[in-house]
Motif scaffolding. Structure first.
Motif, PDB file in Angstrom:
ATOM      1  N   ILE A 232       3.281   6.026  -2.737  1.00 47.78           N
ATOM      2  CA  ILE A 232       4.450   6.757  -3.239  1.00 47.78           C
ATOM      3  C   ILE A 232       4.347   6.956  -4.752  1.00 47.78           C
ATOM      4  O   ILE A 232       4.659   8.028  -5.278  1.00 47.78           O
ATOM      5  CB  ILE A 232       5.739   6.007  -2.875  1.00 47.78           C
ATOM      6  CG1 ILE A 232       5.981   6.066  -1.367  1.00 47.78           C
ATOM      7  CG2 ILE A 232       6.942   6.583  -3.621  1.00 47.78           C
ATOM      8  CD1 ILE A 232       7.144   5.228  -0.890  1.00 47.78           C
ATOM      9  N   LEU A 233       3.889   5.933  -5.440  1.00 52.52           N
ATOM     10  CA  LEU A 233       3.794   6.014  -6.895  1.00 52.52           C
ATOM     11  C   LEU A 233       2.853   7.121  -7.337  1.00 52.52           C
ATOM     12  O   LEU A 233       3.121   7.828  -8.313  1.00 52.52           O
ATOM     13  CB  LEU A 233       3.324   4.662  -7.455  1.00 52.52           C
ATOM     14  CG  LEU A 233       3.159   4.575  -8.967  1.00 52.52           C
ATOM     15  CD1 LEU A 233       4.499   4.779  -9.669  1.00 52.52           C
ATOM     16  CD2 LEU A 233       2.556   3.227  -9.355  1.00 52.52           C
TER      17      LEU A 233
ATOM     18  N   SER B  93       0.834  -1.211   0.000  1.00 50.30           N
ATOM     19  CA  SER B  93       0.000   0.000   0.000  1.00 50.30           C
ATOM     20  C   SER B  93       0.864   1.256   0.000  1.00 50.30           C
ATOM     21  O   SER B  93       0.549   2.240  -0.691  1.00 50.30           O
ATOM     22  CB  SER B  93      -0.918   0.000   1.222  1.00 50.30           C
ATOM     23  OG  SER B  93      -1.729  -1.154   1.254  1.00 50.30           O
ATOM     24  N   LEU B  94       1.947   1.225   0.747  1.00 52.54           N
ATOM     25  CA  LEU B  94       2.826   2.385   0.822  1.00 52.54           C
ATOM     26  C   LEU B  94       3.526   2.630  -0.512  1.00 52.54           C
ATOM     27  O   LEU B  94       3.694   3.786  -0.930  1.00 52.54           O
ATOM     28  CB  LEU B  94       3.850   2.190   1.943  1.00 52.54           C
ATOM     29  CG  LEU B  94       4.607   3.429   2.438  1.00 52.54           C
ATOM     30  CD1 LEU B  94       3.642   4.506   2.892  1.00 52.54           C
ATOM     31  CD2 LEU B  94       5.543   3.048   3.576  1.00 52.54           C
TER      32      LEU B  94
ATOM     33  N   ARG C 222       4.102  10.884  -4.868  1.00 54.33           N
ATOM     34  CA  ARG C 222       5.473  11.391  -5.066  1.00 54.33           C
ATOM     35  C   ARG C 222       5.867  12.366  -3.955  1.00 54.33           C
ATOM     36  O   ARG C 222       6.616  13.315  -4.199  1.00 54.33           O
ATOM     37  CB  ARG C 222       5.609  12.081  -6.424  1.00 54.33           C
ATOM     38  CG  ARG C 222       4.969  11.361  -7.598  1.00 54.33           C
ATOM     39  CD  ARG C 222       5.686  10.093  -7.957  1.00 54.33           C
ATOM     40  NE  ARG C 222       5.021   9.398  -9.043  1.00 54.33           N
ATOM     41  CZ  ARG C 222       5.306   9.581 -10.336  1.00 54.33           C
ATOM     42  NH1 ARG C 222       6.243  10.441 -10.688  1.00 54.33           N
ATOM     43  NH2 ARG C 222       4.654   8.920 -11.259  1.00 54.33           N
ATOM     44  N   ASP C 223       5.354  12.164  -2.763  1.00 56.87           N
ATOM     45  CA  ASP C 223       5.624  13.057  -1.638  1.00 56.87           C
ATOM     46  C   ASP C 223       6.907  12.628  -0.944  1.00 56.87           C
ATOM     47  O   ASP C 223       7.078  11.460  -0.588  1.00 56.87           O
ATOM     48  CB  ASP C 223       4.441  13.013  -0.659  1.00 56.87           C
ATOM     49  CG  ASP C 223       4.690  13.838   0.586  1.00 56.87           C
ATOM     50  OD1 ASP C 223       5.480  14.798   0.508  1.00 56.87           O
ATOM     51  OD2 ASP C 223       4.099  13.511   1.625  1.00 56.87           O
ATOM     52  N   ILE C 224       7.799  13.566  -0.730  1.00 58.67           N
ATOM     53  CA  ILE C 224       9.088  13.228  -0.150  1.00 58.67           C
ATOM     54  C   ILE C 224       8.948  12.762   1.299  1.00 58.67           C
ATOM     55  O   ILE C 224       9.746  11.955   1.786  1.00 58.67           O
ATOM     56  CB  ILE C 224      10.059  14.430  -0.254  1.00 58.67           C
ATOM     57  CG1 ILE C 224      11.495  13.952  -0.082  1.00 58.67           C
ATOM     58  CG2 ILE C 224       9.692  15.527   0.760  1.00 58.67           C
ATOM     59  CD1 ILE C 224      12.531  14.967  -0.503  1.00 58.67           C
TER      60      ILE C 224
ATOM     61  N   PHE D  71       8.956   5.538   4.044  1.00 56.00           N
ATOM     62  CA  PHE D  71       9.250   4.209   3.535  1.00 56.00           C
ATOM     63  C   PHE D  71      10.736   3.880   3.685  1.00 56.00           C
ATOM     64  O   PHE D  71      11.107   2.728   3.923  1.00 56.00           O
ATOM     65  CB  PHE D  71       8.831   4.115   2.075  1.00 56.00           C
ATOM     66  CG  PHE D  71       8.909   2.732   1.501  1.00 56.00           C
ATOM     67  CD1 PHE D  71       8.228   1.683   2.094  1.00 56.00           C
ATOM     68  CD2 PHE D  71       9.651   2.486   0.366  1.00 56.00           C
ATOM     69  CE1 PHE D  71       8.287   0.402   1.565  1.00 56.00           C
ATOM     70  CE2 PHE D  71       9.726   1.217  -0.168  1.00 56.00           C
ATOM     71  CZ  PHE D  71       9.037   0.167   0.427  1.00 56.00           C
ATOM     72  N   GLY D  72      11.589   4.902   3.544  1.00 59.09           N
ATOM     73  CA  GLY D  72      13.023   4.680   3.720  1.00 59.09           C
ATOM     74  C   GLY D  72      13.363   4.195   5.115  1.00 59.09           C
ATOM     75  O   GLY D  72      14.303   3.414   5.300  1.00 59.09           O
ATOM     76  N   GLY D  73      12.611   4.646   6.126  1.00 60.24           N
ATOM     77  CA  GLY D  73      12.838   4.175   7.478  1.00 60.24           C
ATOM     78  C   GLY D  73      12.606   2.685   7.627  1.00 60.24           C
ATOM     79  O   GLY D  73      13.222   2.036   8.490  1.00 60.24           O
ATOM     80  N   PHE D  74      11.724   2.125   6.796  1.00 59.61           N
ATOM     81  CA  PHE D  74      11.501   0.678   6.826  1.00 59.61           C
ATOM     82  C   PHE D  74      12.767  -0.078   6.450  1.00 59.61           C
ATOM     83  O   PHE D  74      13.096  -1.116   7.044  1.00 59.61           O
ATOM     84  CB  PHE D  74      10.352   0.314   5.886  1.00 59.61           C
ATOM     85  CG  PHE D  74      10.281  -1.136   5.534  1.00 59.61           C
ATOM     86  CD1 PHE D  74       9.836  -2.060   6.462  1.00 59.61           C
ATOM     87  CD2 PHE D  74      10.665  -1.574   4.277  1.00 59.61           C
ATOM     88  CE1 PHE D  74       9.778  -3.410   6.140  1.00 59.61           C
ATOM     89  CE2 PHE D  74      10.614  -2.911   3.946  1.00 59.61           C
ATOM     90  CZ  PHE D  74      10.167  -3.836   4.876  1.00 59.61           C
ATOM     91  N   PHE D  75      13.503   0.417   5.442  1.00 59.88           N
ATOM     92  CA  PHE D  75      14.750  -0.234   5.048  1.00 59.88           C
ATOM     93  C   PHE D  75      15.800  -0.112   6.144  1.00 59.88           C
ATOM     94  O   PHE D  75      16.565  -1.049   6.395  1.00 59.88           O
ATOM     95  CB  PHE D  75      15.261   0.366   3.736  1.00 59.88           C
ATOM     96  CG  PHE D  75      14.432   0.004   2.550  1.00 59.88           C
ATOM     97  CD1 PHE D  75      14.575  -1.216   1.931  1.00 59.88           C
ATOM     98  CD2 PHE D  75      13.486   0.885   2.052  1.00 59.88           C
ATOM     99  CE1 PHE D  75      13.798  -1.570   0.827  1.00 59.88           C
ATOM    100  CE2 PHE D  75      12.706   0.554   0.955  1.00 59.88           C
ATOM    101  CZ  PHE D  75      12.865  -0.677   0.348  1.00 59.88           C
TER     102      PHE D  75
END
Length: 279
Positions: A84-85, A79-80, A88-90, A96-100
């Motif tokens: 994002i697709l 869903s995330l 396109r919000d930074i 989502f980057g925090g998930f990685f």
């Protein structure tokens, strides 16, 4: 050793019956008689993606229910990515980057602790990582819920009385907290983790959610204007909603107004295309 080839098969060889005996196969015998030497076609080892491979005891309705909750991190990730697709919000991209970051931390912590999973899961080690401390499901989902709860409380206030906003926000945060608890409990109930492993994962995810929110909204945010002005960011339509207060209400009002204008323009266009009555 001589291996029989398709050319050496007698022409009057009777048809080969299908195991159930209901019909015959077409005379294409090469894959049946031209065997390869042992080891040539040895099956490679396949491993499922553990976050999507959930087992529960047959007939256990609670286990079936909790297995779906155990899938929530994966559903949330999909869903995330969709969000994002289209947005396109930074802020969402960094969320989502925090998930990685959480996944990398979890991977190395498992190597450091080297604590095995519950006994019942060790029989299925071909399908899962051997180490289970801390729980990746609990850590990632508590990270998602903590970050989102802070964002909703601080960044997404709706117009209205403070009491209404407080009730709405509290209800949203409580629902997220219950979902995170059920995800963690499902990992224990389905014998993928011990209680200690999901508790440590939940605590780490909560801490990471707080730290990452502070980093994104109080440190990284300083460089956002520079990033979104780059040609590549403009080409990818990367945008920043952080300066807009009451972002959810703003998007609703602006999109509702624009959709209304489009409907009115379309209605006027269709009216102009209708031929006038000729007396």
């Amino acid at each position: 050793m001589h291996y029989v080839t398709a050319d050496e098969v007698p022409m009057n060889m009777p048809p080969i019956l299908v195991p159930n005996g209901s019909s015959t196969l077409k005379p294409a015998y090469k894959h049946l008689v031209d065997f390869h030497p042992p080891g040539v076609l040895s099956d490679p080892i396949y491993r499922p993606l553990s976050i999507t491979f959930i087992e529960y005891q047959e007939g256990d309705k609670l286990g079936f229910f909790l297995a779906w909750f155990s899938m929530l991190p994966f559903i949330y990730i999909v869903s995330l990515c969709t969000l994002i697709l289209f947005r396109r919000d930074i802020q969402t991209i960094m969320y989502f980057g925090g998930f990685f970051v959480s996944g990398i931390i979890n991977h190395y912590l498992k190597i450091v602790f080297k604590q095995q999973r519950p006994e019942r899961t060790r029989d299925r080690m071909d399908f899962y990582e051997i180490y289970g401390m801390p729980s990746a499901h609990a850590q990632s989902f508590f990270y998602f819920m903590t970050y989102l709860a802070i964002f909703v409380i601080l960044k997404s206030q709706m117009p209205g009385s403070p009491n209404i906003r407080s009730i709405r926000h509290r209800f949203f945060v409580i629902v997220q907290f219950i979902a995170a608890i059920l995800v963690a409990y499902s990992r224990v109930y389905l014998y993928y983790h011990t209680i200690a492993q999901v508790v440590v994962g939940g605590v780490l995810g909560t801490i990471l959610g707080c730290i990452w929110y502070y980093f994104v909204n109080y440190q990284f945010i300083k460089y956002v204007p520079f990033i979104i002005d780059r040609p590549l960011a403009k080409y990818l339509l990367i945008r920043d909603y952080s300066p807009i207060p009451h972002i959810i209400h703003f998007q609703y009002e602006s999109e509702y107004s624009e959709a209304k204008r489009c409907r009115e323009r379309y209605a006027n266009y269709m009216k102009d295309q209708t031929p006038s009555d000729i007396p």
